[in-house]
Design a protein around this motif. Structure first.
Motif, PDB file in Angstrom:
ATOM      1  N   ILE A  90     -41.659 -40.019 -52.822  1.00 40.62           N
ATOM      2  CA  ILE A  90     -42.218 -40.639 -54.040  1.00 40.62           C
ATOM      3  C   ILE A  90     -43.695 -40.989 -53.878  1.00 40.62           C
ATOM      4  N   HIS A  91     -44.185 -40.983 -52.630  1.00 38.20           N
ATOM      5  CA  HIS A  91     -45.586 -41.375 -52.440  1.00 38.20           C
ATOM      6  C   HIS A  91     -46.542 -40.220 -52.722  1.00 38.20           C
ATOM      7  N   GLY A  92     -47.827 -40.533 -52.712  1.00 33.50           N
ATOM      8  CA  GLY A  92     -48.852 -39.526 -52.955  1.00 33.50           C
ATOM      9  C   GLY A  92     -49.401 -38.945 -51.663  1.00 33.50           C
ATOM     10  N   SER A  93     -50.624 -38.415 -51.746  1.00 39.93           N
ATOM     11  CA  SER A  93     -51.188 -37.661 -50.622  1.00 39.93           C
ATOM     12  C   SER A  93     -51.906 -38.555 -49.604  1.00 39.93           C
ATOM     13  N   ALA A  94     -51.915 -39.860 -49.853  1.00 40.87           N
ATOM     14  CA  ALA A  94     -52.454 -40.854 -48.907  1.00 40.87           C
ATOM     15  C   ALA A  94     -53.732 -40.399 -48.204  1.00 40.87           C
ATOM     16  N   PRO A  95     -54.809 -40.141 -48.967  1.00 39.95           N
ATOM     17  CA  PRO A  95     -56.047 -39.650 -48.339  1.00 39.95           C
ATOM     18  C   PRO A  95     -56.578 -40.606 -47.273  1.00 39.95           C
ATOM     19  N   ASP A  96     -56.259 -41.907 -47.404  1.00 37.90           N
ATOM     20  CA  ASP A  96     -56.792 -42.888 -46.439  1.00 37.90           C
ATOM     21  C   ASP A  96     -56.261 -42.676 -45.018  1.00 37.90           C
ATOM     22  N   ILE A  97     -55.107 -42.016 -44.870  1.00 42.59           N
ATOM     23  CA  ILE A  97     -54.577 -41.812 -43.511  1.00 42.59           C
ATOM     24  C   ILE A  97     -54.401 -40.323 -43.184  1.00 42.59           C
ATOM     25  N   SER A  98     -54.859 -39.463 -44.069  1.00 38.06           N
ATOM     26  CA  SER A  98     -54.614 -38.032 -43.857  1.00 38.06           C
ATOM     27  C   SER A  98     -55.344 -37.498 -42.622  1.00 38.06           C
ATOM     28  N   GLY A  99     -54.697 -36.623 -41.893  1.00 41.76           N
ATOM     29  CA  GLY A  99     -55.287 -36.002 -40.700  1.00 41.76           C
ATOM     30  C   GLY A  99     -55.276 -36.896 -39.474  1.00 41.76           C
ATOM     31  N   GLN A 100     -54.629 -38.062 -39.559  1.00 41.84           N
ATOM     32  CA  GLN A 100     -54.658 -38.998 -38.418  1.00 41.84           C
ATOM     33  C   GLN A 100     -53.303 -39.131 -37.721  1.00 41.84           C
ATOM     34  N   GLY A 101     -52.318 -38.388 -38.184  1.00 41.61           N
ATOM     35  CA  GLY A 101     -50.990 -38.474 -37.557  1.00 41.61           C
ATOM     36  C   GLY A 101     -50.311 -39.810 -37.792  1.00 41.61           C
ATOM     37  N   LYS A 102     -50.712 -40.517 -38.862  1.00 40.23           N
ATOM     38  CA  LYS A 102     -50.136 -41.850 -39.107  1.00 40.23           C
ATOM     39  C   LYS A 102     -49.049 -41.829 -40.178  1.00 40.23           C
ATOM     40  N   ALA A 103     -48.944 -40.711 -40.914  1.00 39.96           N
ATOM     41  CA  ALA A 103     -48.028 -40.692 -42.067  1.00 39.96           C
ATOM     42  C   ALA A 103     -46.574 -40.747 -41.632  1.00 39.96           C
ATOM     43  N   ASN A 104     -45.783 -41.462 -42.407  1.00 41.31           N
ATOM     44  CA  ASN A 104     -44.344 -41.527 -42.170  1.00 41.31           C
ATOM     45  C   ASN A 104     -43.698 -40.282 -42.801  1.00 41.31           C
ATOM     46  N   PRO A 105     -43.053 -39.434 -42.008  1.00 37.99           N
ATOM     47  CA  PRO A 105     -42.463 -38.215 -42.593  1.00 37.99           C
ATOM     48  C   PRO A 105     -41.047 -38.421 -43.122  1.00 37.99           C
ATOM     49  N   LEU A 106     -40.504 -39.658 -43.001  1.00 33.84           N
ATOM     50  CA  LEU A 106     -39.076 -39.836 -43.298  1.00 33.84           C
ATOM     51  C   LEU A 106     -38.737 -39.644 -44.778  1.00 33.84           C
ATOM     52  N   ALA A 107     -39.639 -40.032 -45.694  1.00 27.62           N
ATOM     53  CA  ALA A 107     -39.340 -39.821 -47.121  1.00 27.62           C
ATOM     54  C   ALA A 107     -39.178 -38.326 -47.412  1.00 27.62           C
ATOM     55  N   THR A 108     -39.997 -37.516 -46.752  1.00 25.52           N
ATOM     56  CA  THR A 108     -39.921 -36.068 -46.989  1.00 25.52           C
ATOM     57  C   THR A 108     -38.685 -35.485 -46.308  1.00 25.52           C
ATOM     58  N   ILE A 109     -38.386 -35.982 -45.117  1.00 26.25           N
ATOM     59  CA  ILE A 109     -37.174 -35.540 -44.415  1.00 26.25           C
ATOM     60  C   ILE A 109     -35.927 -35.916 -45.231  1.00 26.25           C
ATOM     61  N   LEU A 110     -35.945 -37.119 -45.816  1.00 26.38           N
ATOM     62  CA  LEU A 110     -34.814 -37.536 -46.654  1.00 26.38           C
ATOM     63  C   LEU A 110     -34.778 -36.755 -47.979  1.00 26.38           C
ATOM     64  N   SER A 111     -35.938 -36.238 -48.401  1.00 27.59           N
ATOM     65  CA  SER A 111     -35.958 -35.360 -49.582  1.00 27.59           C
ATOM     66  C   SER A 111     -35.242 -34.047 -49.259  1.00 27.59           C
ATOM     67  N   VAL A 112     -35.381 -33.581 -48.024  1.00 25.64           N
ATOM     68  CA  VAL A 112     -34.640 -32.378 -47.593  1.00 25.64           C
ATOM     69  C   VAL A 112     -33.134 -32.650 -47.698  1.00 25.64           C
ATOM     70  N   ALA A 113     -32.721 -33.857 -47.295  1.00 27.17           N
ATOM     71  CA  ALA A 113     -31.291 -34.204 -47.378  1.00 27.17           C
ATOM     72  C   ALA A 113     -30.828 -34.167 -48.839  1.00 27.17           C
ATOM     73  N   MET A 114     -31.645 -34.715 -49.748  1.00 26.59           N
ATOM     74  CA  MET A 114     -31.265 -34.664 -51.177  1.00 26.59           C
ATOM     75  C   MET A 114     -31.173 -33.226 -51.657  1.00 26.59           C
ATOM     76  N   MET A 115     -32.111 -32.396 -51.208  1.00 26.12           N
ATOM     77  CA  MET A 115     -32.123 -30.987 -51.618  1.00 26.12           C
ATOM     78  C   MET A 115     -30.845 -30.282 -51.162  1.00 26.12           C
ATOM     79  N   LEU A 116     -30.441 -30.560 -49.922  1.00 26.53           N
ATOM     80  CA  LEU A 116     -29.222 -29.935 -49.394  1.00 26.53           C
ATOM     81  C   LEU A 116     -28.005 -30.398 -50.193  1.00 26.53           C
ATOM     82  N   GLN A 117     -28.024 -31.662 -50.588  1.00 29.71           N
ATOM     83  CA  GLN A 117     -26.878 -32.211 -51.313  1.00 29.71           C
ATOM     84  C   GLN A 117     -26.814 -31.699 -52.755  1.00 29.71           C
ATOM     85  N   TYR A 118     -27.947 -31.771 -53.466  1.00 31.90           N
ATOM     86  CA  TYR A 118     -27.900 -31.518 -54.912  1.00 31.90           C
ATOM     87  C   TYR A 118     -28.133 -30.060 -55.304  1.00 31.90           C
TER      88      TYR A 118
END
Ligand code: NAD
Length: 359
Positions: free
Chosen positions: A280-308
């Motif tokens: 649900i979040h955006g592209s977070a330009p303030d932390i982009s390219g720094q390896g700080k982003a949390n990938p779990l929302a996207t990983i959990l989006s994969v789970a939704m994709m597999l389910q639905y």
């Protein structure tokens, strides 16, 4: 039978979080023998830079042909001065409207390990598990006429139109009732039927659809009360269904109950079960390219994709459990780290989920 997934990394932290999510997808694809084929295309600012359009024709054609689309995020300061019609976000809106993704599913689920990350008291939010079903292609965001004009008396005025047809209401109501049947069988429909005629119709149609779902306990709530109840006693809700604008606002409010924007996935689906899945979040330009982003929302989006969209509920559950185990182990990216945690990188979080999947 093979299933196809089009991956659209997009901009900012998009490519970083998508890299982890696709590693997770590849891993369950092999382990559960799912026969998923993935390919990548450009959208948003990256597509503007390469092809001069936020949604190139090739990307749209491949998205239409895919069983599901996995999107990172689009946008960033580099493209902020472009005209509205040329902006990266237009790529996202173009995908939603061209694929007719009318049903937006946003779970707000609080992992018990993160109860202290919420701004609300742990006892108010722990165990929270809400699904908000938002209508995504109609309502006041799309209604005509719209615009800004100068009246005969010389005063400028802006106007939008809030419209819903019966079929539009009925199809989103069915998505919500079906979802409720798979959960705790409670559905709250949110409207403003004391003021807006369009939502008087909304309520009437939802009541009619309810007759086909006698096992679901249906309630109605005005949107102002729903906003208040979400922060007062959010655990009273199971599934909520509402129109585009109310859903936009309430789903962001529900998201914050869980403490971090970096944890929440979403699905946008059409009539044939095809869907686009994204954090649900955006592209977070303030932390982009720094390896700080949390990938779990996207990983959990994969789970939704597999389910639905990919009919692989077992693989979806494996991912969700792996995320739970990683949080149990104490791994935290900066956005969910407490004062005593040492934050891990995006890659380290991805590695940990991959390892947890092997257990
Ligand atoms: P944002 O969601 O990108 O960021 C808000 C805050 O949350 C920032 O401090 C950011 O660092 C943090 N954050 C977001 N995702 C995170 C993650 N995975 N891990 C850790 N921290 C995270 O919202 P914004 O700053 O308002 O918008 C930035 C750009 O994103 C804009 O160009 C906007 O138009 C675009 N946007 C895109 C989408 C989308 O692609 N679906 C959604 C919202 C905003």
């Amino acid at each position: 039978m093979t299933k196809s997934v089009l991956v659209l990394p997009g901009d900012g932290i998009g490519p970083e979080i998508i890299a982890e999510a696709t590693r997770v997808l590849d891993s369950v694809n092999t382990r559960f023998d799912l026969g998923i084929e993935t390919s990548e295309a450009l959208v948003g600012g990256a597509a503007i830079d390469a092809e001069g359009s936020p949604l190139p024709a090739d990307t749209l054609a491949r998205a239409k042909a895919a069983d599901a689309v996995l999107l990172g995020a689009v946008g960033g300061p580099k493209w902020d001065s472009l005209e509205m019609a040329q902006r990266p976000e237009k790529g996202l809106l173009g995908l939603r409207s061209n694929l007719n993704l009318f049903a937006n599913l946003r779970p707000a689920l609080l992992y018990p390990q993160l109860a202290s990350a919420s701004t609300l008291k742990p006892e108010v939010v722990s165990g929270l598990d809400i699904l908000i079903v938002r209508e995504l292609t109609g309502g006041i965001y799309f209604g005509e006429p719209r615009g800004v004009h100068t009246r005969e008396d010389g005063v400028r005025e802006g106007f939008n139109t809030y419209r819903y047809s019966e079929p539009e209401i009925e199809r989103i109501a069915r998505v919500a009732f079906d979802a409720a049947m798979k959960r705790n069988r409670k559905l709250c429909s949110v409207d403003k039927a004391n003021v807006l005629e369009v939502t008087v119709l909304w309520r009437e149609v939802v009541e009619r659809v309810a007759r086909d779902y006698p096992e679901v306990e249906l309630s109605h709530m005005y949107v102002d009360n729903a906003a208040m109840q979400l922060v007062r006693a959010p655990k009273q809700f199971d599934v909520m269904v509402t129109g585009n604008m109310f859903g936009d606002i309430l789903s962001d409010c529900a998201a914050m109950l869980t403490g971090s924007i970096g944890m929440l996935p979403s699905a946008s689906m059409n009539d044939s079960g095809q869907g686009m899945y994204e954090p649900i979040h955006g592209s977070a330009p303030d932390i982009s390219g720094q390896g700080k982003a949390n990938p779990l929302a996207t990983i959990l989006s994969v789970a939704m994709m597999l389910q639905y969209s990919l009919q692989s509920p077992e693989a979806a559950e494996a991912i969700r459990s792996a995320v739970g185990r990683v949080l149990d182990q104490g791994l935290r990216t900066a956005d969910i780290a407490g004062p005593n945690d040492t934050p891990v990188t995006t890659r380290a979080m991805g590695d940990a989920v991959l390892n947890a999947l092997k257990v």
